[in-house]
Design a protein around this motif. Structure first.
Motif, mmCIF file in Angstrom:
data_model
loop_
_atom_site.group_PDB
_atom_site.id
_atom_site.type_symbol
_atom_site.label_atom_id
_atom_site.label_comp_id
_atom_site.label_asym_id
_atom_site.label_seq_id
_atom_site.Cartn_x
_atom_site.Cartn_y
_atom_site.Cartn_z
ATOM 1 N N LEU A 142 22.077 -6.564 43.252
ATOM 2 C CA LEU A 142 22.107 -7.861 42.640
ATOM 3 C C LEU A 142 21.072 -8.236 42.010
ATOM 4 C CD1 LEU A 142 23.514 -9.472 46.351
ATOM 5 C CD2 LEU A 142 24.866 -8.912 44.114
ATOM 6 N N ARG A 143 20.279 -7.427 42.003
ATOM 7 C CA ARG A 143 18.616 -7.801 41.259
ATOM 8 C C ARG A 143 17.924 -8.820 41.768
ATOM 9 N NH1 ARG A 143 18.156 -2.655 39.713
ATOM 10 N NH2 ARG A 143 19.481 -1.909 38.192
ATOM 11 N N LEU A 144 18.064 -9.188 43.042
ATOM 12 C CA LEU A 144 17.015 -10.129 43.453
ATOM 13 C C LEU A 144 16.158 -9.247 43.910
ATOM 14 C CD1 LEU A 144 20.205 -12.182 45.206
ATOM 15 C CD2 LEU A 144 18.871 -12.524 43.163
ATOM 16 N N THR A 145 15.092 -9.391 43.369
ATOM 17 C CA THR A 145 13.918 -8.553 43.654
ATOM 18 C C THR A 145 12.907 -9.152 44.516
ATOM 19 O OG1 THR A 145 12.717 -8.990 41.640
ATOM 20 C CG2 THR A 145 14.150 -6.804 41.851
ATOM 21 N N GLY A 146 12.937 -10.512 44.922
ATOM 22 C CA GLY A 146 12.138 -11.043 45.771
ATOM 23 C C GLY A 146 12.131 -10.637 47.432
ATOM 24 N N THR A 147 13.291 -10.204 47.532
ATOM 25 C CA THR A 147 13.137 -9.442 48.927
ATOM 26 C C THR A 147 12.448 -7.903 48.680
ATOM 27 O OG1 THR A 147 15.055 -10.708 49.554
ATOM 28 C CG2 THR A 147 14.758 -8.492 51.049
ATOM 29 N N HIS A 148 11.670 -7.704 49.522
ATOM 30 C CA HIS A 148 10.623 -6.703 49.302
ATOM 31 C C HIS A 148 10.978 -5.570 50.287
ATOM 32 C CE1 HIS A 148 7.455 -9.158 47.107
ATOM 33 N NE2 HIS A 148 8.468 -8.883 46.284
ATOM 34 N N VAL A 149 10.649 -4.349 49.996
ATOM 35 C CA VAL A 149 10.546 -3.100 50.952
ATOM 36 C C VAL A 149 9.300 -2.603 51.236
ATOM 37 C CG1 VAL A 149 11.604 -0.835 51.261
ATOM 38 C CG2 VAL A 149 13.034 -2.182 49.866
ATOM 39 N N GLY A 150 9.061 -2.769 52.506
ATOM 40 C CA GLY A 150 7.632 -2.542 52.909
ATOM 41 C C GLY A 150 7.420 -1.260 53.858
ATOM 42 N N ALA A 167 8.570 -7.517 55.363
ATOM 43 C CA ALA A 167 8.741 -7.787 53.858
ATOM 44 C C ALA A 167 10.194 -8.057 53.356
ATOM 45 C CB ALA A 167 8.088 -6.789 53.142
ATOM 46 N N CYS A 168 11.302 -7.709 54.168
ATOM 47 C CA CYS A 168 12.498 -7.523 53.849
ATOM 48 C C CYS A 168 13.430 -8.932 54.367
ATOM 49 C CB CYS A 168 13.187 -6.217 53.977
ATOM 50 S SG CYS A 168 13.198 -5.957 55.930
ATOM 51 N N THR A 169 12.715 -9.816 55.017
ATOM 52 C CA THR A 169 13.440 -10.821 55.827
ATOM 53 C C THR A 169 14.126 -11.586 54.775
ATOM 54 O OG1 THR A 169 11.626 -10.706 57.521
ATOM 55 C CG2 THR A 169 13.097 -12.587 57.238
ATOM 56 N N VAL A 170 15.564 -11.780 55.224
ATOM 57 C CA VAL A 170 16.564 -12.607 54.581
ATOM 58 C C VAL A 170 17.139 -13.503 55.675
ATOM 59 C CG1 VAL A 170 16.778 -11.013 52.676
ATOM 60 C CG2 VAL A 170 18.331 -11.026 54.443
ATOM 61 N N HIS A 171 17.881 -14.565 55.267
ATOM 62 C CA HIS A 171 18.796 -15.204 56.274
ATOM 63 C C HIS A 171 20.105 -14.667 56.131
ATOM 64 C CE1 HIS A 171 15.691 -18.799 56.465
ATOM 65 N NE2 HIS A 171 15.243 -17.891 56.998
ATOM 66 N N LEU A 172 20.837 -14.308 57.465
ATOM 67 C CA LEU A 172 22.214 -13.754 57.618
ATOM 68 C C LEU A 172 22.597 -15.041 58.355
ATOM 69 C CD1 LEU A 172 24.432 -11.991 57.069
ATOM 70 C CD2 LEU A 172 23.621 -10.594 59.165
ATOM 71 N N ILE A 183 16.429 -12.163 59.639
ATOM 72 C CA ILE A 183 16.951 -10.678 60.095
ATOM 73 C C ILE A 183 16.035 -10.047 59.170
ATOM 74 C CG2 ILE A 183 19.258 -11.208 60.779
ATOM 75 C CD1 ILE A 183 20.108 -9.367 58.112
ATOM 76 N N LYS A 184 15.720 -8.593 59.260
ATOM 77 C CA LYS A 184 15.214 -7.652 58.561
ATOM 78 C C LYS A 184 16.125 -6.843 57.885
ATOM 79 C CE LYS A 184 11.181 -8.102 61.187
ATOM 80 N NZ LYS A 184 10.019 -7.299 62.149
ATOM 81 N N SER A 185 16.211 -6.922 56.668
ATOM 82 C CA SER A 185 17.381 -6.509 56.001
ATOM 83 C C SER A 185 17.311 -4.946 55.759
ATOM 84 C CB SER A 185 17.659 -7.180 54.326
ATOM 85 O OG SER A 185 16.625 -6.945 53.749
ATOM 86 N N CYS A 186 16.224 -4.534 56.162
ATOM 87 C CA CYS A 186 16.128 -2.900 55.930
ATOM 88 C C CYS A 186 16.777 -2.149 56.886
ATOM 89 C CB CYS A 186 14.641 -2.733 55.808
ATOM 90 S SG CYS A 186 13.823 -2.587 57.389
ATOM 91 N N ASN A 187 17.001 -2.745 58.034
ATOM 92 C CA ASN A 187 17.902 -2.202 59.022
ATOM 93 C C ASN A 187 19.217 -2.481 59.505
ATOM 94 O OD1 ASN A 187 17.181 -4.377 60.394
ATOM 95 N ND2 ASN A 187 16.253 -3.260 62.357
ATOM 96 N N THR A 235 4.843 -12.507 51.164
ATOM 97 C CA THR A 235 5.055 -13.854 50.942
ATOM 98 C C THR A 235 6.614 -14.134 51.042
ATOM 99 O OG1 THR A 235 3.069 -14.244 49.823
ATOM 100 C CG2 THR A 235 4.757 -16.006 49.752
ATOM 101 N N PRO A 236 7.512 -13.487 50.343
ATOM 102 C CA PRO A 236 8.941 -13.932 50.354
ATOM 103 C C PRO A 236 9.338 -13.812 51.956
ATOM 104 C CG PRO A 236 8.503 -12.773 48.491
ATOM 105 C CD PRO A 236 7.266 -12.751 49.343
ATOM 106 N N GLY A 237 9.076 -12.591 52.645
ATOM 107 C CA GLY A 237 9.423 -12.427 53.972
ATOM 108 C C GLY A 237 8.694 -13.522 54.948
#
Length: 156
Positions: free
Chosen positions: A30-38, A46-51, A56-60, A103-105
């Motif tokens: 999706l090229r939404l690069t504000g969500t980071h991989v730490g 760093a990968c936190t988004v809302h589901l 949630i932490k989107s890396c797991n 910051t985003p997460g």
């Protein structure tokens, strides 16, 4: 494998291998690069988004696990006219950032924190932000921002 979901209010269908992580789909497909991989281990936040409205932490989380869900990333919390979300505005006002990687997460976690604990004290915020790491700020301004943002969210 095809997965259909909403991301920042938009319906999307992604074609991805079954082992695709949500964070990979967000960033790479999706090229939404504000969500980071730490850390890749759900330790840094760093990968936190809302589901479905919950942080949630989107890396797991596998993309397949969010079939039919609603994901909100940092790109999706400001208003359509560009007005910052109250938590973003508080981070800006309190200078709750330094290098900006966390910051985003941190903002996404803080929004969820304040929804569930609207009157959290500074010490409670420090405890509730456990699992979101910042290597630059020392957290003082982040905590101030979360308290201010939480107050703004309840009055908005």
């Amino acid at each position: 494998m095809q997965v259909s979901l909403k991301v920042n209010g938009q319906a999307v269908t992604l074609d991805a291998p079954p082992n695709t992580l949500l964070v990979q789909a967000i960033r790479e497909n999706l090229r939404l690069t504000g969500t980071h991989v730490g850390c890749d281990t759900a330790q840094c936040g760093a990968c936190t988004v809302h589901l479905n409205g919950k942080a949630i932490k989107s890396c797991n989380v596998l993309l397949a696990q969010v079939q039919g869900g609603e994901v909100t990333t940092i790109e999706g919390i400001a208003q359509a006219d560009g007005t910052l979300h109250p938590m973003q505005a508080a981070f800006k006002e309190c200078h709750g950032l330094q290098c900006g990687f966390c910051t985003p997460g941190m903002v996404m976690s803080a929004i969820d924190l304040c929804k569930n604990h609207p009157d959290a004290s500074e010490s409670e915020v420090r405890e509730l932000l456990d699992g979101n790491l910042c290597r630059c700020t020392g957290y003082q301004n982040i905590v101030k921002a979360v308290v201010m943002g939480g107050k703004s969210m309840t009055t908005a």
